[in-house]
Design a protein around this motif. Structure first.
Motif, PDB file in Angstrom:
ATOM      1  N   MET A  84       0.825  -1.203   0.000  1.00  0.00           N
ATOM      2  CA  MET A  84       0.000   0.000   0.000  1.00  0.00           C
ATOM      3  C   MET A  84       0.865   1.260   0.000  1.00  0.00           C
ATOM      4  O   MET A  84       0.550   2.249  -0.674  1.00  0.00           O
ATOM      5  CB  MET A  84      -0.956  -0.008   1.199  1.00  0.00           C
ATOM      6  N   GLU A  85       1.959   1.226   0.752  1.00  0.00           N
ATOM      7  CA  GLU A  85       2.845   2.385   0.778  1.00  0.00           C
ATOM      8  C   GLU A  85       3.524   2.591  -0.570  1.00  0.00           C
ATOM      9  O   GLU A  85       3.708   3.736  -1.023  1.00  0.00           O
ATOM     10  CB  GLU A  85       3.874   2.220   1.897  1.00  0.00           C
ATOM     11  N   ALA A  99       0.941   4.151  -2.807  1.00  0.00           N
ATOM     12  CA  ALA A  99       0.760   5.561  -2.476  1.00  0.00           C
ATOM     13  C   ALA A  99       1.888   6.408  -3.067  1.00  0.00           C
ATOM     14  O   ALA A  99       1.648   7.514  -3.567  1.00  0.00           O
ATOM     15  CB  ALA A  99       0.695   5.736  -0.962  1.00  0.00           C
ATOM     16  N   THR A 116      -1.398   9.077   2.425  1.00  0.00           N
ATOM     17  CA  THR A 116      -1.840   8.153   3.477  1.00  0.00           C
ATOM     18  C   THR A 116      -1.390   8.713   4.820  1.00  0.00           C
ATOM     19  O   THR A 116      -0.572   9.630   4.884  1.00  0.00           O
ATOM     20  CB  THR A 116      -1.228   6.746   3.292  1.00  0.00           C
ATOM     21  N   GLY A 152      -0.540   5.310  11.621  1.00  0.00           N
ATOM     22  CA  GLY A 152      -1.171   3.999  11.576  1.00  0.00           C
ATOM     23  C   GLY A 152      -1.022   3.260  12.899  1.00  0.00           C
ATOM     24  O   GLY A 152      -1.989   2.690  13.422  1.00  0.00           O
ATOM     25  N   SER A 159     -11.598   6.712   3.209  1.00  0.00           N
ATOM     26  CA  SER A 159     -10.709   5.569   3.447  1.00  0.00           C
ATOM     27  C   SER A 159      -9.691   5.349   2.345  1.00  0.00           C
ATOM     28  O   SER A 159      -8.732   4.591   2.545  1.00  0.00           O
ATOM     29  CB  SER A 159     -11.532   4.288   3.634  1.00  0.00           C
ATOM     30  N   GLY A 160      -9.893   5.978   1.171  1.00  0.00           N
ATOM     31  CA  GLY A 160      -8.971   5.706   0.086  1.00  0.00           C
ATOM     32  C   GLY A 160      -8.931   4.226  -0.229  1.00  0.00           C
ATOM     33  O   GLY A 160      -9.969   3.570  -0.303  1.00  0.00           O
ATOM     34  N   TYR A 203      -5.584   2.175   3.722  1.00  0.00           N
ATOM     35  CA  TYR A 203      -4.338   2.131   4.490  1.00  0.00           C
ATOM     36  C   TYR A 203      -4.594   2.259   5.990  1.00  0.00           C
ATOM     37  O   TYR A 203      -4.216   1.383   6.780  1.00  0.00           O
ATOM     38  CB  TYR A 203      -3.395   3.226   4.008  1.00  0.00           C
ATOM     39  N   SER A 204      -5.209   3.355   6.413  1.00  0.00           N
ATOM     40  CA  SER A 204      -5.418   3.554   7.850  1.00  0.00           C
ATOM     41  C   SER A 204      -6.407   2.542   8.412  1.00  0.00           C
ATOM     42  O   SER A 204      -6.247   2.061   9.543  1.00  0.00           O
ATOM     43  CB  SER A 204      -5.887   4.987   8.127  1.00  0.00           C
ATOM     44  N   ARG A 239     -10.742   2.690  -5.732  1.00  0.00           N
ATOM     45  CA  ARG A 239     -10.022   2.671  -4.450  1.00  0.00           C
ATOM     46  C   ARG A 239     -10.672   1.683  -3.476  1.00  0.00           C
ATOM     47  O   ARG A 239      -9.962   0.965  -2.756  1.00  0.00           O
ATOM     48  CB  ARG A 239      -9.958   4.079  -3.868  1.00  0.00           C
ATOM     49  N   ASP A 282     -10.792  11.387   7.960  1.00  0.00           N
ATOM     50  CA  ASP A 282      -9.592  11.432   7.124  1.00  0.00           C
ATOM     51  C   ASP A 282      -9.993  11.751   5.688  1.00  0.00           C
ATOM     52  O   ASP A 282      -9.326  11.345   4.747  1.00  0.00           O
ATOM     53  CB  ASP A 282      -8.831  10.110   7.190  1.00  0.00           C
TER      54      ASP A 282
END
Length: 221
Positions: A27-28, A31, A38, A44, A64-65, A68-69, A92, A133
């Motif tokens: 996920m990172e 991003a 994120t 997190g 939430s995209g 990730y969170s 997404r 968020d």
């Protein structure tokens, strides 16, 4: 504005807490490729800590995209816990579902497609944690939409509340940007949100200097 802490403190914050697994790594990486914001691993882990300490079983996240969170929080939930992810982007949410499946967290996720604030307005019941968020310019509207959804003894959390500049002056919470006298619409919106939560007798807000600033506001009555 200057960072809330230096890089050494940031590395220390990331040293403790739940590990970064392959799903988080992916996920990172996504991003970074897509320049998609994120919360990052420090926030997190802090969100996961809030889940652990509160014993939360139900979480609502606005914005939430690709998850990730929500993924960090879901890993800290008890077996019967769940998180409601919301986003207006179908792709997404599809990606979030795939990441949760890979992480073995399918049973902990509920997906809501559409405008997060509009979705929140139609939700029944209350949640142990509600996380803002989405677009920070809409945090004020978001708070009004979810205020009654935060269960007594639960908490409201909001990310990115200290990234836009100073909001505290001797006169109170007034938005400025790096010392400039005229606030931008976004800094004024964030400051207005902070003023609103700070003035609400049912919430007790704390600002944690993690990454771009995380507001944690337990509902105390």
């Amino acid at each position: 504005m200057p960072p809330l802490h230096d890089d050494a403190v940031g590395r220390l914050l990331e040293r403790f807490g739940p590990p970064v697994d392959d799903v988080v790594h992916d996920m990172e990486a996504r991003a970074a490729r897509e320049s998609f914001p994120t919360v990052g691993p420090a926030v997190g882990r802090t969100l996961a800590l809030c889940v652990r300490l509160s014993g939360a079983r139900s979480i609502l996240e606005l914005g939430s995209g690709f998850g990730y969170s929500a993924y960090w929080m879901a890993r800290a939930l008890p077996e019967d816990g769940f998180v409601v992810l919301t986003d207006r982007d179908t792709e997404r949410l599809r990606a979030a579902r795939e990441y949760f499946e890979r992480g073995g967290l399918t049973d902990h996720a509920v997906y809501g497609h559409g405008d997060a604030i509009e979705l929140a307005a139609d939700l029944p019941g209350t949640f142990d944690l509600v996380v803002l968020d989405h677009d920070t310019a809409d945090y004020g509207r978001g708070f009004e939409a979810v205020r009654e959804l935060v269960a007594p003894g639960g908490a409201l959390l909001a990310d990115n509340v200290a990234v836009y500049g100073d909001v505290l002056t001797p006169a109170g919470l007034v938005a400025t940007l790096d010392g400039e006298p005229a606030p931008t619409p976004r800094t004024e919106a964030v400051a207005g949100f902070l003023r609103r939560v700070d003035a609400d007798p049912e919430f007790e807000p704390y600002l944690l200097p993690v990454d771009e600033g995380l507001l944690v506001a337990p509902r105390v009555r």
